[in-house]
Motif scaffolding. Structure first.
Motif, short mmCIF file in Angstrom:
data_model
loop_
_atom_site.label_atom_id
_atom_site.label_comp_id
_atom_site.label_asym_id
_atom_site.label_seq_id
_atom_site.Cartn_x
_atom_site.Cartn_y
_atom_site.Cartn_z
N GLU A 106 -7.17 -3.73 26.57
CA GLU A 106 -6.48 -4.64 25.65
C GLU A 106 -6.32 -6.02 26.28
OE1 GLU A 106 -4.41 -0.60 24.75
OE2 GLU A 106 -5.47 -1.56 26.41
N GLN A 107 -5.95 -6.06 27.56
CA GLN A 107 -5.80 -7.35 28.23
C GLN A 107 -7.13 -8.09 28.32
OE1 GLN A 107 -4.06 -5.63 31.79
NE2 GLN A 107 -2.08 -6.61 31.38
N TYR A 108 -8.19 -7.35 28.61
CA TYR A 108 -9.51 -7.97 28.71
C TYR A 108 -9.95 -8.53 27.36
CZ TYR A 108 -14.54 -8.44 29.37
OH TYR A 108 -15.82 -8.92 29.40
N TRP A 109 -9.76 -7.74 26.30
CA TRP A 109 -10.16 -8.20 24.97
C TRP A 109 -9.35 -9.42 24.54
CZ3 TRP A 109 -9.96 -2.47 23.12
CH2 TRP A 109 -11.18 -1.85 23.44
N GLU A 110 -8.08 -9.46 24.91
CA GLU A 110 -7.25 -10.61 24.55
C GLU A 110 -7.79 -11.89 25.20
OE1 GLU A 110 -3.22 -9.78 25.54
OE2 GLU A 110 -2.90 -8.42 23.83
N ILE A 111 -8.22 -11.81 26.46
CA ILE A 111 -8.80 -12.97 27.13
C ILE A 111 -10.09 -13.39 26.42
CG2 ILE A 111 -9.79 -13.84 29.28
CD1 ILE A 111 -7.97 -11.85 30.76
N LEU A 112 -10.87 -12.40 26.01
CA LEU A 112 -12.12 -12.68 25.30
C LEU A 112 -11.84 -13.42 23.99
CD1 LEU A 112 -15.19 -12.06 25.52
CD2 LEU A 112 -14.77 -10.03 24.13
N TYR A 113 -10.84 -12.95 23.26
CA TYR A 113 -10.48 -13.61 22.00
C TYR A 113 -9.90 -15.00 22.25
CZ TYR A 113 -11.31 -9.75 18.74
OH TYR A 113 -11.90 -8.80 17.94
N GLU A 114 -9.09 -15.14 23.30
CA GLU A 114 -8.50 -16.44 23.61
C GLU A 114 -9.59 -17.49 23.82
OE1 GLU A 114 -5.60 -17.59 23.44
OE2 GLU A 114 -4.17 -15.93 23.60
N GLN A 115 -10.65 -17.10 24.50
CA GLN A 115 -11.75 -18.04 24.73
C GLN A 115 -12.41 -18.46 23.43
OE1 GLN A 115 -14.29 -17.48 28.43
NE2 GLN A 115 -13.43 -15.43 28.20
N ASP A 116 -12.64 -17.49 22.55
CA ASP A 116 -13.31 -17.81 21.30
C ASP A 116 -12.42 -18.66 20.40
OD1 ASP A 116 -15.74 -17.30 19.61
OD2 ASP A 116 -14.21 -16.52 18.25
N TYR A 117 -11.16 -18.28 20.27
CA TYR A 117 -10.25 -19.08 19.45
C TYR A 117 -10.07 -20.47 20.04
CZ TYR A 117 -8.80 -15.26 16.36
OH TYR A 117 -8.78 -14.27 15.40
N GLY A 118 -10.02 -20.55 21.37
CA GLY A 118 -9.89 -21.85 22.01
C GLY A 118 -11.08 -22.75 21.72
N ASN A 165 -8.71 -2.69 17.35
CA ASN A 165 -8.22 -3.17 16.06
C ASN A 165 -6.82 -3.76 16.19
OD1 ASN A 165 -10.57 -2.43 14.77
ND2 ASN A 165 -9.78 -0.46 14.06
N ALA A 166 -5.99 -3.16 17.04
CA ALA A 166 -4.64 -3.67 17.26
C ALA A 166 -4.68 -5.04 17.94
CB ALA A 166 -3.83 -2.68 18.09
N VAL A 167 -5.57 -5.19 18.93
CA VAL A 167 -5.72 -6.48 19.61
C VAL A 167 -6.22 -7.53 18.63
CG1 VAL A 167 -7.01 -7.73 21.38
CG2 VAL A 167 -6.09 -5.47 21.88
N LYS A 168 -7.21 -7.18 17.85
CA LYS A 168 -7.78 -8.11 16.88
C LYS A 168 -6.72 -8.58 15.89
CE LYS A 168 -11.51 -8.48 13.47
NZ LYS A 168 -12.62 -7.75 12.79
N ALA A 169 -5.88 -7.65 15.42
CA ALA A 169 -4.83 -8.01 14.47
C ALA A 169 -3.81 -8.95 15.10
CB ALA A 169 -4.15 -6.74 13.95
N ARG A 170 -3.45 -8.70 16.35
CA ARG A 170 -2.50 -9.58 17.04
C ARG A 170 -3.06 -10.99 17.20
NH1 ARG A 170 -1.68 -5.12 20.55
NH2 ARG A 170 -2.86 -6.14 22.22
N MET A 171 -4.33 -11.08 17.55
CA MET A 171 -4.94 -12.40 17.75
C MET A 171 -5.11 -13.14 16.43
SD MET A 171 -5.03 -12.37 20.97
CE MET A 171 -5.82 -13.95 21.24
N GLU A 172 -5.42 -12.43 15.37
CA GLU A 172 -5.52 -13.07 14.05
C GLU A 172 -4.17 -13.60 13.60
OE1 GLU A 172 -7.18 -9.97 11.68
OE2 GLU A 172 -9.27 -10.52 12.12
N ALA A 173 -3.10 -12.87 13.93
CA ALA A 173 -1.76 -13.33 13.58
C ALA A 173 -1.36 -14.54 14.42
CB ALA A 173 -0.76 -12.20 13.77
N LYS A 174 -1.85 -14.59 15.66
CA LYS A 174 -1.53 -15.70 16.55
C LYS A 174 -2.26 -16.97 16.14
CE LYS A 174 -1.47 -16.92 21.49
NZ LYS A 174 -1.77 -16.42 22.87
N TYR A 175 -3.48 -16.81 15.60
CA TYR A 175 -4.28 -17.97 15.20
C TYR A 175 -4.67 -17.85 13.72
CZ TYR A 175 -4.75 -18.68 20.23
OH TYR A 175 -4.50 -18.89 21.57
N PRO A 176 -3.70 -17.96 12.81
CA PRO A 176 -4.00 -17.80 11.39
C PRO A 176 -4.94 -18.90 10.89
CG PRO A 176 -1.79 -18.71 11.69
CD PRO A 176 -2.28 -18.30 13.05
N GLY A 177 -5.88 -18.49 10.06
CA GLY A 177 -6.80 -19.45 9.47
C GLY A 177 -7.99 -19.81 10.34
#
Length: 331
Positions: free
Chosen positions: A250-262, A310-322
């Motif tokens: 989960e921590q690794y995936w969150e970093i992966l998503y942070e890079q993409d959203y950034g 799926n839980a990580v993805k949902a958290r990241m989508e909520a953090k970066y709406p739109g």
């Protein structure tokens, strides 16, 4: 359909389709005097035998031969089969038409499931076997490249030495001090770099790139350098990792998503990594280890990984709406 999906589907099909019928033996009635003897009905037993046929395979001793047959019989391309290889496999193992092959495949998967305890574990073992075949192919490509001089030093600088200096530069060391310590002046370094880059660009087998990457990480002084070296050693030997994962998936995936959203928001990727306490070298080394870990576990544990992701993805989508992400992780 991806590589893991094909493996999982093939074994799942066998799991769903191979349903051996219970053997039935009709009770013999007591013969009456002068009554014609009633023959035992063996049709159910014969049907069961027809549905279970391992042909010439012995998966308990040599599962690789069966995995190789599946690869050749059901796929094409670089690592797949040809008409010639499929014909040779049919003859060697006594396989008839397509229907017979399906029975043989399902029967052998059933035996392997009994051996390993689950069809999911069989799928993982098959993925591991295919990874080993890819490693063997890569080793052959490297040997061929070496034979034609592709790894010959450039002005006295080997590929490994060039990679090690580059790793130190990326890690923050002074390139002037590094070149001075190696006895290389700047014009010579530029020529060496140009030639090694040109060789990698011409190498369609990626043999040079692979050796360079391993040498680069062998010289890494990042906090995940040991993890990268362990992953590369495990991959070369096609074995399990000898070190535990340094963080949760989960921590690794969150970093992966942070890079993409950034990136979607125009942020500097270096700064995004810094916010996660990582450098570029750290992220490269970490991804090498975590990527291999998932390769050795994803088919076995996909049912556990999927809800976690799926839980990580949902958290990241909520953090970066739109903001739409391009991260594509599927199980």
């Amino acid at each position: 359909m991806g590589f893991f999906d094909k493996i999982k589907k093939g074994v799942t099909d066998a799991k769903n389709q191979f349903v051996p019928q219970q053997q039935q033996s009709a009770a013999q009635p007591e013969p009456e005097p002068q009554q014609e003897e009633v023959e035992e009905d063996t049709s159910a037993e014969e049907e069961t035998e027809a549905q279970f046929d391992v042909a010439g395979f012995d998966v308990m001793r040599d599962e690789g031969a069966f995995f190789n047959a599946v690869l050749h019989m059901e796929s094409e391309g670089m690592f797949g089969g040809t008409d010639e290889s499929r014909a040779e496999i049919r003859q060697r193992f006594g396989i008839g038409d397509h229907s017979h092959w399906m029975v043989v495949k399902e029967s052998n998967y059933a035996l392997l499931a009994r051996k390993y305890g689950s069809y999911e574990e069989v799928s993982q073992q098959e993925v591991n076997w295919r990874s080993g075949q890819m490693q063997n192919h890569g080793a052959q490509q490297q040997a061929a490249m070496a034979a034609k001089g592709g790894f010959d030093p450039v002005e006295g600088v080997t590929l490994e030495a060039w990679a090690a200096i580059n790793a130190s530069i990326i890690g923050g060391a002074s390139w002037e001090d590094l070149l001075k310590g190696a006895g290389i002046d700047k014009p010579r370094w530029d020529r060496v770099s140009a030639e090694w880059n040109a060789r990698m660009a011409r190498d369609t087998t990626f043999a040079i790139t692979t050796v360079y990457g391993n040498a680069f990480q062998a010289a890494s002084k990042g906090k995940y350098g040991d993890y990268a070296r362990e992953a590369n050693a495990a991959r070369a030997a096609n074995r399990e990792l000898a070190m535990p994962i340094p963080m949760t998936l989960e921590q690794y995936w969150e970093i992966l998503y942070e890079q993409d959203y950034g990136a979607k928001q125009g942020k500097d990727p270096v700064e995004t990594l810094k916010a996660s306490g990582l450098s570029i070298v750290d992220w490269t080394d970490l991804s090498t280890f975590m990527g291999y870990y998932m390769n050795r576990t994803v088919v076995r544990d996909w049912a556990k990984f999927e809800p976690m992701h799926n839980a990580v993805k949902a958290r990241m989508e909520a953090k970066y709406p739109g903001v739409k992400t391009d991260v594509d992780i599927s199980f």
